[in-house]
Design a protein around this motif. Sequence first.
Motif, PDB file in Angstrom:
ATOM      1  N   GLN A   3      38.595  49.403  35.138  1.00  0.00           N
ATOM      2  CA  GLN A   3      37.351  49.204  35.534  1.00  0.00           C
ATOM      3  C   GLN A   3      37.208  47.520  36.122  1.00  0.00           C
ATOM      4  O   GLN A   3      37.200  46.890  34.936  1.00  0.00           O
ATOM      5  CB  GLN A   3      36.456  49.503  34.380  1.00  0.00           C
ATOM      6  N   ALA A   4      36.938  47.287  37.216  1.00  0.00           N
ATOM      7  CA  ALA A   4      37.007  46.122  37.747  1.00  0.00           C
ATOM      8  C   ALA A   4      35.364  45.698  37.632  1.00  0.00           C
ATOM      9  O   ALA A   4      34.631  46.573  38.039  1.00  0.00           O
ATOM     10  CB  ALA A   4      37.717  46.075  39.198  1.00  0.00           C
ATOM     11  N   LEU A  18      36.894  37.557  38.131  1.00  0.00           N
ATOM     12  CA  LEU A  18      37.000  39.303  37.939  1.00  0.00           C
ATOM     13  C   LEU A  18      37.782  39.548  36.950  1.00  0.00           C
ATOM     14  O   LEU A  18      38.620  38.862  36.582  1.00  0.00           O
ATOM     15  CB  LEU A  18      37.924  39.640  39.417  1.00  0.00           C
ATOM     16  N   SER A  19      37.190  40.721  36.424  1.00  0.00           N
ATOM     17  CA  SER A  19      37.702  41.287  35.292  1.00  0.00           C
ATOM     18  C   SER A  19      38.508  42.654  35.492  1.00  0.00           C
ATOM     19  O   SER A  19      37.649  43.417  36.623  1.00  0.00           O
ATOM     20  CB  SER A  19      36.803  41.373  34.109  1.00  0.00           C
ATOM     21  N   CYS A  20      39.250  43.033  34.860  1.00  0.00           N
ATOM     22  CA  CYS A  20      39.608  44.530  35.069  1.00  0.00           C
ATOM     23  C   CYS A  20      40.067  45.015  33.644  1.00  0.00           C
ATOM     24  O   CYS A  20      40.977  44.565  33.025  1.00  0.00           O
ATOM     25  CB  CYS A  20      40.922  44.599  35.821  1.00  0.00           C
ATOM     26  N   ALA A  21      39.174  45.805  33.023  1.00  0.00           N
ATOM     27  CA  ALA A  21      39.316  46.334  31.772  1.00  0.00           C
ATOM     28  C   ALA A  21      40.297  47.713  31.833  1.00  0.00           C
ATOM     29  O   ALA A  21      39.704  48.620  32.382  1.00  0.00           O
ATOM     30  CB  ALA A  21      38.256  46.569  31.169  1.00  0.00           C
ATOM     31  N   ALA A  22      41.180  47.837  30.937  1.00  0.00           N
ATOM     32  CA  ALA A  22      41.998  49.032  30.917  1.00  0.00           C
ATOM     33  C   ALA A  22      41.499  50.005  29.662  1.00  0.00           C
ATOM     34  O   ALA A  22      41.120  49.412  28.793  1.00  0.00           O
ATOM     35  CB  ALA A  22      43.345  48.789  30.617  1.00  0.00           C
ATOM     36  N   VAL A  91      36.651  43.739  49.289  1.00  0.00           N
ATOM     37  CA  VAL A  91      36.713  44.572  47.994  1.00  0.00           C
ATOM     38  C   VAL A  91      37.786  44.302  47.154  1.00  0.00           C
ATOM     39  O   VAL A  91      38.813  44.594  47.950  1.00  0.00           O
ATOM     40  CB  VAL A  91      36.332  46.274  48.337  1.00  0.00           C
ATOM     41  N   TYR A  92      37.864  43.907  46.084  1.00  0.00           N
ATOM     42  CA  TYR A  92      38.967  43.514  45.357  1.00  0.00           C
ATOM     43  C   TYR A  92      39.043  44.569  44.336  1.00  0.00           C
ATOM     44  O   TYR A  92      38.248  45.140  43.689  1.00  0.00           O
ATOM     45  CB  TYR A  92      38.681  42.273  44.461  1.00  0.00           C
ATOM     46  N   TYR A  93      40.550  44.971  44.426  1.00  0.00           N
ATOM     47  CA  TYR A  93      40.914  46.186  43.409  1.00  0.00           C
ATOM     48  C   TYR A  93      41.948  45.634  42.536  1.00  0.00           C
ATOM     49  O   TYR A  93      43.101  44.832  42.806  1.00  0.00           O
ATOM     50  CB  TYR A  93      41.817  47.123  44.195  1.00  0.00           C
ATOM     51  N   CYS A  94      41.968  46.111  41.132  1.00  0.00           N
ATOM     52  CA  CYS A  94      42.900  45.916  40.240  1.00  0.00           C
ATOM     53  C   CYS A  94      43.791  47.059  40.113  1.00  0.00           C
ATOM     54  O   CYS A  94      43.351  48.050  40.605  1.00  0.00           O
ATOM     55  CB  CYS A  94      42.368  45.436  38.877  1.00  0.00           C
ATOM     56  N   ALA A  95      45.057  46.840  39.905  1.00  0.00           N
ATOM     57  CA  ALA A  95      45.888  47.781  39.864  1.00  0.00           C
ATOM     58  C   ALA A  95      47.194  47.586  38.719  1.00  0.00           C
ATOM     59  O   ALA A  95      47.051  46.317  38.146  1.00  0.00           O
ATOM     60  CB  ALA A  95      46.760  47.942  41.156  1.00  0.00           C
ATOM     61  N   ALA A  96      47.769  48.766  38.374  1.00  0.00           N
ATOM     62  CA  ALA A  96      48.703  48.667  37.239  1.00  0.00           C
ATOM     63  C   ALA A  96      49.950  49.393  37.471  1.00  0.00           C
ATOM     64  O   ALA A  96      49.845  50.332  38.328  1.00  0.00           O
ATOM     65  CB  ALA A  96      48.256  49.143  35.969  1.00  0.00           C
ATOM     66  N   GLY A  97      51.052  48.754  37.435  1.00  0.00           N
ATOM     67  CA  GLY A  97      52.352  49.224  37.662  1.00  0.00           C
ATOM     68  C   GLY A  97      53.264  49.273  36.497  1.00  0.00           C
ATOM     69  O   GLY A  97      53.109  48.534  35.558  1.00  0.00           O
ATOM     70  N   PRO A  98      54.201  50.339  36.378  1.00  0.00           N
ATOM     71  CA  PRO A  98      55.356  50.523  35.350  1.00  0.00           C
ATOM     72  C   PRO A  98      56.182  49.092  35.327  1.00  0.00           C
ATOM     73  O   PRO A  98      56.305  48.521  36.331  1.00  0.00           O
ATOM     74  CB  PRO A  98      56.031  51.640  35.589  1.00  0.00           C
ATOM     75  N   MET A  99      56.334  48.747  34.060  1.00  0.00           N
ATOM     76  CA  MET A  99      57.295  47.425  33.755  1.00  0.00           C
ATOM     77  C   MET A  99      58.459  47.141  34.687  1.00  0.00           C
ATOM     78  O   MET A  99      58.540  46.140  34.950  1.00  0.00           O
ATOM     79  CB  MET A  99      57.360  47.110  32.294  1.00  0.00           C
ATOM     80  N   GLY A 100      59.413  48.270  34.972  1.00  0.00           N
ATOM     81  CA  GLY A 100      60.339  47.877  35.495  1.00  0.00           C
ATOM     82  C   GLY A 100      60.201  47.722  37.119  1.00  0.00           C
ATOM     83  O   GLY A 100      61.324  47.624  37.676  1.00  0.00           O
ATOM     84  N   SER A 101      58.970  47.866  37.616  1.00  0.00           N
ATOM     85  CA  SER A 101      58.762  47.959  39.287  1.00  0.00           C
ATOM     86  C   SER A 101      58.082  46.778  39.698  1.00  0.00           C
ATOM     87  O   SER A 101      57.755  46.627  40.833  1.00  0.00           O
ATOM     88  CB  SER A 101      58.155  49.149  39.473  1.00  0.00           C
ATOM     89  N   TRP A 109      44.762  52.491  39.980  1.00  0.00           N
ATOM     90  CA  TRP A 109      43.934  51.601  40.711  1.00  0.00           C
ATOM     91  C   TRP A 109      42.437  51.704  39.945  1.00  0.00           C
ATOM     92  O   TRP A 109      41.957  52.825  39.550  1.00  0.00           O
ATOM     93  CB  TRP A 109      43.989  52.109  42.104  1.00  0.00           C
ATOM     94  N   GLY A 110      41.879  50.515  40.106  1.00  0.00           N
ATOM     95  CA  GLY A 110      40.550  50.490  39.805  1.00  0.00           C
ATOM     96  C   GLY A 110      39.571  50.665  40.723  1.00  0.00           C
ATOM     97  O   GLY A 110      40.017  50.986  41.914  1.00  0.00           O
ATOM     98  N   GLN A 111      38.262  50.905  40.655  1.00  0.00           N
ATOM     99  CA  GLN A 111      37.428  51.246  41.723  1.00  0.00           C
ATOM    100  C   GLN A 111      37.039  50.257  42.660  1.00  0.00           C
ATOM    101  O   GLN A 111      36.514  50.499  43.627  1.00  0.00           O
ATOM    102  CB  GLN A 111      36.094  51.865  41.082  1.00  0.00           C
ATOM    103  N   GLY A 112      37.263  49.048  42.398  1.00  0.00           N
ATOM    104  CA  GLY A 112      36.981  47.871  43.445  1.00  0.00           C
ATOM    105  C   GLY A 112      35.572  47.233  43.138  1.00  0.00           C
ATOM    106  O   GLY A 112      34.732  47.721  42.490  1.00  0.00           O
ATOM    107  N   THR A 113      35.512  45.880  43.395  1.00  0.00           N
ATOM    108  CA  THR A 113      34.412  44.970  42.984  1.00  0.00           C
ATOM    109  C   THR A 113      34.232  44.138  44.339  1.00  0.00           C
ATOM    110  O   THR A 113      35.126  43.737  44.695  1.00  0.00           O
ATOM    111  CB  THR A 113      34.250  44.273  41.980  1.00  0.00           C
ATOM    112  N   GLN A 114      33.028  44.037  44.726  1.00  0.00           N
ATOM    113  CA  GLN A 114      32.805  43.324  46.181  1.00  0.00           C
ATOM    114  C   GLN A 114      32.828  41.969  45.946  1.00  0.00           C
ATOM    115  O   GLN A 114      31.907  41.548  45.049  1.00  0.00           O
ATOM    116  CB  GLN A 114      31.355  43.863  46.874  1.00  0.00           C
ATOM    117  N   VAL A 115      33.305  41.174  46.581  1.00  0.00           N
ATOM    118  CA  VAL A 115      33.309  39.695  46.829  1.00  0.00           C
ATOM    119  C   VAL A 115      32.730  39.310  48.125  1.00  0.00           C
ATOM    120  O   VAL A 115      33.428  39.719  48.982  1.00  0.00           O
ATOM    121  CB  VAL A 115      34.595  39.050  46.448  1.00  0.00           C
TER     122      VAL A 115
END
Length: 119
Positions: A3-4, A18-22, A91-101, A109-115
């Motif tokens: 959630q961004a 910006l914040s991105c809560a998991a 629009v800014y998006y947060c994202a998460a990826g596996p540690m090895g990649s 992906w989060g839903q985006g927040t407008q800047v």
Amino acid sequence: QLQASGGGLVQAGGSLRLSCAASTRAFTNYNMGWFRQAPGKEREFVATITWIGSATRYSDSVKGRFTISRDYAKNTEYLQMNNLKPEDTAVYYCAAGPMGSWPQRYDYWGQGTQVTVSS
């Protein structure tokens, strides 16, 4: 699951954070990143941080102005944006990826927040 928030309207030279809560603590084992998409343009990479916080990487356009960080206790990542420019509008998006990649792959992906930065 991501959630961004924190976007808004700011004048050039101003700052936003910006914040991105998991939603789950599973994301503490994920690399985290920020991307943005301006109108009529493709989504572009902004910043990323490893799952353990040991390394960061920034696009050339934001280097020295933006700082990515994460708070494991709050299960949240941040993007501190200083000296904002009109070309940062997107629009800014947060994202998460596996540690090895890191830093290429992002599966969530989060839903985006407008800047919006006014001149």
